[in-house]
Design a protein around this motif. Sequence first.
Motif, PDB file in Angstrom:
ATOM      1  N   GLU A 473       5.484  41.468 -59.700  1.00 44.00           N
ATOM      2  CA  GLU A 473       5.402  40.551 -60.833  1.00 44.00           C
ATOM      3  C   GLU A 473       5.953  41.253 -62.069  1.00 44.00           C
ATOM      4  O   GLU A 473       5.298  42.088 -62.684  1.00 44.00           O
ATOM      5  N   LEU A 474       7.170  40.889 -62.412  1.00 45.47           N
ATOM      6  CA  LEU A 474       7.871  41.589 -63.481  1.00 45.47           C
ATOM      7  C   LEU A 474       7.140  41.478 -64.815  1.00 45.47           C
ATOM      8  O   LEU A 474       7.105  42.411 -65.600  1.00 45.47           O
ATOM      9  N   GLU A 475       6.526  40.334 -65.054  1.00 40.98           N
ATOM     10  CA  GLU A 475       5.761  40.124 -66.280  1.00 40.98           C
ATOM     11  C   GLU A 475       4.746  41.244 -66.464  1.00 40.98           C
ATOM     12  O   GLU A 475       4.579  41.800 -67.538  1.00 40.98           O
ATOM     13  N   GLU A 476       4.087  41.497 -65.370  1.00 35.30           N
ATOM     14  CA  GLU A 476       3.018  42.477 -65.376  1.00 35.30           C
ATOM     15  C   GLU A 476       3.562  43.864 -65.669  1.00 35.30           C
ATOM     16  O   GLU A 476       3.025  44.599 -66.496  1.00 35.30           O
ATOM     17  N   VAL A 477       4.640  44.195 -65.005  1.00 33.26           N
ATOM     18  CA  VAL A 477       5.262  45.506 -65.188  1.00 33.26           C
ATOM     19  C   VAL A 477       5.715  45.650 -66.633  1.00 33.26           C
ATOM     20  O   VAL A 477       5.454  46.660 -67.287  1.00 33.26           O
ATOM     21  N   ALA A 478       6.384  44.610 -67.134  1.00 35.90           N
ATOM     22  CA  ALA A 478       6.922  44.678 -68.485  1.00 35.90           C
ATOM     23  C   ALA A 478       5.805  44.824 -69.508  1.00 35.90           C
ATOM     24  O   ALA A 478       5.923  45.556 -70.479  1.00 35.90           O
ATOM     25  N   ARG A 479       4.707  44.134 -69.300  1.00 30.17           N
ATOM     26  CA  ARG A 479       3.635  44.151 -70.277  1.00 30.17           C
ATOM     27  C   ARG A 479       2.936  45.495 -70.330  1.00 30.17           C
ATOM     28  O   ARG A 479       2.640  46.027 -71.387  1.00 30.17           O
ATOM     29  N   LEU A 480       2.681  46.059 -69.133  1.00 30.14           N
ATOM     30  CA  LEU A 480       1.848  47.255 -69.064  1.00 30.14           C
ATOM     31  C   LEU A 480       2.587  48.554 -69.328  1.00 30.14           C
ATOM     32  O   LEU A 480       2.016  49.515 -69.806  1.00 30.14           O
ATOM     33  N   SER A 481       3.879  48.579 -68.981  1.00 30.42           N
ATOM     34  CA  SER A 481       4.555  49.869 -68.881  1.00 30.42           C
ATOM     35  C   SER A 481       5.099  50.368 -70.207  1.00 30.42           C
ATOM     36  O   SER A 481       5.543  49.597 -71.049  1.00 30.42           O
ATOM     37  N   HIS A 482       5.069  51.691 -70.360  1.00 32.17           N
ATOM     38  CA  HIS A 482       5.744  52.332 -71.473  1.00 32.17           C
ATOM     39  C   HIS A 482       7.200  52.567 -71.137  1.00 32.17           C
ATOM     40  O   HIS A 482       8.046  52.670 -72.001  1.00 32.17           O
ATOM     41  N   ARG A 483       7.426  52.748 -69.858  1.00 35.68           N
ATOM     42  CA  ARG A 483       8.794  52.877 -69.389  1.00 35.68           C
ATOM     43  C   ARG A 483       8.895  52.125 -68.076  1.00 35.68           C
ATOM     44  O   ARG A 483       7.935  52.090 -67.298  1.00 35.68           O
ATOM     45  N   VAL A 484      10.034  51.534 -67.839  1.00 39.36           N
ATOM     46  CA  VAL A 484      10.216  50.804 -66.580  1.00 39.36           C
ATOM     47  C   VAL A 484      11.386  51.423 -65.831  1.00 39.36           C
ATOM     48  O   VAL A 484      12.468  51.594 -66.381  1.00 39.36           O
ATOM     49  N   ILE A 485      11.142  51.803 -64.592  1.00 34.98           N
ATOM     50  CA  ILE A 485      12.208  52.289 -63.719  1.00 34.98           C
ATOM     51  C   ILE A 485      12.665  51.089 -62.901  1.00 34.98           C
ATOM     52  O   ILE A 485      11.847  50.461 -62.223  1.00 34.98           O
ATOM     53  N   VAL A 486      13.927  50.768 -62.966  1.00 35.76           N
ATOM     54  CA  VAL A 486      14.426  49.632 -62.193  1.00 35.76           C
ATOM     55  C   VAL A 486      15.053  50.157 -60.917  1.00 35.76           C
ATOM     56  O   VAL A 486      15.885  51.065 -60.943  1.00 35.76           O
ATOM     57  N   LEU A 487      14.639  49.611 -59.806  1.00 35.57           N
ATOM     58  CA  LEU A 487      15.144  50.032 -58.503  1.00 35.57           C
ATOM     59  C   LEU A 487      15.903  48.889 -57.864  1.00 35.57           C
ATOM     60  O   LEU A 487      15.569  47.726 -58.042  1.00 35.57           O
ATOM     61  N   LYS A 488      16.901  49.311 -57.119  1.00 39.43           N
ATOM     62  CA  LYS A 488      17.700  48.307 -56.444  1.00 39.43           C
ATOM     63  C   LYS A 488      18.348  48.936 -55.235  1.00 39.43           C
ATOM     64  O   LYS A 488      18.875  50.053 -55.329  1.00 39.43           O
ATOM     65  N   ASP A 489      18.304  48.236 -54.137  1.00 37.56           N
ATOM     66  CA  ASP A 489      18.915  48.738 -52.905  1.00 37.56           C
ATOM     67  C   ASP A 489      18.571  50.197 -52.651  1.00 37.56           C
ATOM     68  O   ASP A 489      19.440  51.021 -52.389  1.00 37.56           O
ATOM     69  N   ARG A 490      17.342  50.514 -52.773  1.00 41.31           N
ATOM     70  CA  ARG A 490      16.828  51.844 -52.458  1.00 41.31           C
ATOM     71  C   ARG A 490      17.418  52.940 -53.328  1.00 41.31           C
ATOM     72  O   ARG A 490      17.686  54.042 -52.872  1.00 41.31           O
ATOM     73  N   ALA A 491      17.644  52.624 -54.607  1.00 39.50           N
ATOM     74  CA  ALA A 491      18.087  53.640 -55.548  1.00 39.50           C
ATOM     75  C   ALA A 491      17.584  53.266 -56.930  1.00 39.50           C
ATOM     76  O   ALA A 491      17.404  52.091 -57.252  1.00 39.50           O
TER      77      ALA A 491
END
Lengths: 531, 334
Positions: A473-491
């Motif tokens: 749930e991206l909303e949740e991640v965006a709200r809580l995090s000080h930094r967000v690591i975005v992952l895609k296709d195992r990287a």
Amino acid sequence: MTDTPRPTTAPTGDPVVAMRGITMEFPGVTALADVDFRLLPGEVHALMGENGAGKSTLIKVLTGVYTATSGTTELRGERVAFAGPAAAQEAGVSTVYQEVNLCPNLSVAENILLGREPRRFGAIDLPGTRARAAELLGRMGLTIDPASTLAEHPIAIQQLVAIARAVAVDAQVLILDEPTSSLDQDEVAELFRIMRHLRDQGVAILFVSHFLEQVYEIADRMTVLRNGRLVGEHLTRDLSRLQLVSAMIGRELGVLEEVERLAEDAGSGTSGAPPVLEASGLGRRGSIAPFDLTIRSGEVVGLAGLLGSGRTELARLLFGADRADSGSVRVGGKDVSLRTPRAAIASGIAFCSEDRKGEGILADLSIRDNLVLAMQAARGWARPIPRRTKDELVARWIETLDIRPADPDAIVGRLSGGNQQKVLLARWLVTNPRLLILDEPTRGIDIGAKAQIQKLVAQLAAEGMAVVYISAELEEVARLSHRVIVLKDRAKVAELDASATVDDIMGLIAETDATAAPRVGTAARTEQVAS
Amino acid sequence: MTTTTPARHRVPGLSKVPGIPGRVLPVVATFVLFVLLFGVGSVRYEGFTSGQVFANLFIDNAFLIVLAVGMTFVILTGGIDLSVGAVVALSTMLAAATLRAGIPAPLVILLVLAVGTGLGVLMGLVIHHFEIQPFIVTLAGMFLARGLCFVIGVESISIKDPFFRALATGTIELPGGVVITWSVVIALVIVAAAVWVLHRTRFGRTVYAIGGSESSATLMGLPVARVKVAAYAISGLCAAVAGLLFSVYMLSGYGLHAVGMELDAIASVVIGGTLLSGGVGFVLGSLLGVLVLGVIQTLISFQGTLSSWWTKIAIGTLLLLFIVMQRLFTRRAS
């Protein structure tokens, strides 16, 4: 999404199910108190409430798993008291559960018709069975081979097969208990199409879901329960989301805003804090490409990405659950080798798995045993924890996390999902870790518990704990995090700061591959209601 | 079971060999193994490639075939029956003692069948209603049955009854001069009946369903209790039939007959490709499993210089090999 027009008037007619004054008492707990419930033919009726509100209990009373302490149940105007799910099914009340309750080793056709196969001269008529199964599947618009083994199909199809089985008995009442929790957006759309189809044929559908968006999309009416009591019965269109949420949790929605404030407070000034964990070039072939990651004390680092993007894989490397084949990790400034979870735990790392049932809690043990376990492991087996210390500790955590029932001897397997998650959290928090990794801690639990868990995460970070937070749930991640690591296709593809919005994250995920729709659709969330 | 993806069921025995459905692959593997072993024998030993050597596999193992059939039912439900070897011994003892007492053969047979089935029903009821592991309950059953043998008598009792003698010596000549005994016919009829029951009746499919997921089977409204108890009853019945065939084969009853035979039966079932966790397997696989054990014994007797205990070593190796193979298939599939 194609939609048959929703009836403009309320569904009418005599209720197919009428439950009156249902009270269900368990030793020490009143699960339901004087609840009335009506289900009309040809409607999708959502049963709403937090975990522990009594939804499951009501369903179990209806299907004969439990016998109500008092109250009556009528089916088509006749009083009934089913001896069990089989008897209920016989009478046309079928249930499809959250977990697919079919036999993976048998064929699709058998799973649909097991126990009701057409027979010829005493033997099962195999071609007849397959033909009948194909007909039922066809009625639902599914074109899978009835002779194929069930396990070959994805879980979503299995769920639909379970529904095919449920309607094969000419069910007049179909109970769907959280059927969407493991489905993605397209699969949910498929399920809804079938639900509408059945509704139009006059089937009364009782639908339970934690996803408000879905409820508003599909349900005609809803009944809201809170703490085992009936709050109200409403037409969906008469009840705004805010009203619904207020009815469900019965308190003002300040909690989520508080989470946000806490997160913001903690967000300032973490960049100077000492790093708890530094990973450089850490990776594992076939699992996740080498990545660098620094997590500081008091920081919540969110991992965002689609299912299968490597979120869980990254977390498992940090915890030593999988062994890295490249890179190095420093914890608290010292080089460590996280080859096993044991080593990670010794370094002060805790990991709450996404697979709560399989890899987390010990369902057969009590809350006390579950809580004490991790701490005992940290102390070593030779130093037993005194009984009194245990009791104090358990009581404190039950109170802190608001675990219900607040009984240390309650068997964890019988708790609701949200409370199981809290027990799991508490189990790790007892060991006072430096780094807490949470993999999907809010999946499949209700708003109230969700908010509580998020608030707790923000508090822990404010107190100096480093947290890795994984959620679909991206909303949740965006709200809580000080930094967000975005992952895609195992990287790892990007690292965003606290100002990142859901749109930023979605943009990155969708950047090079526009066809991959993020899961945010099905996860369109209750938090939106609150904000 | 531990899987990293919680929602997805693990696919037992599913593989990617083209043209062969995953479910039957272990049975095919067992068949290939049997042909290979038989081929080795044919190449190495003169007179091995005869119909009679092949027929003897059935004659010498008829009781084990019947035992393995019953065991397959139980293992398919996800259970185990350790009592069958002892029930075979009890059946031989019961038959020999009652025949010596002058009770007519048909009555004796009925009595033995009733006792075996009764023991199975009893164990099944305890397993299901008290939710106790089958391992423990049938272990208790094993001690009980073995002990009862010695209550009847500590010495071996020989069988002189004309009907049993006639069965033992009577043969049926097949085209090509190959001779089989009535025991073989009985065993094969039981195999055929079991195949039919397991695949063409609701009862049989419920056996598979319970092995696949007992809780699902319950929620699907299937008669789990009845079928589970019946599986042990069938195992008990098969053990009693095997005991009768064994008394015919040995023409004696003895408390130390068939020691460890339950393990041979379990080994045959597993080598035949049935998963010990239940839900996947075939009676024909179990039959092939017995034949593989039989052909190893025959090979060792043709060799002449090897101790018969080498059979045990070969069985142990094979068993391990098959379990590992099944695990590999399962892993590849998940």
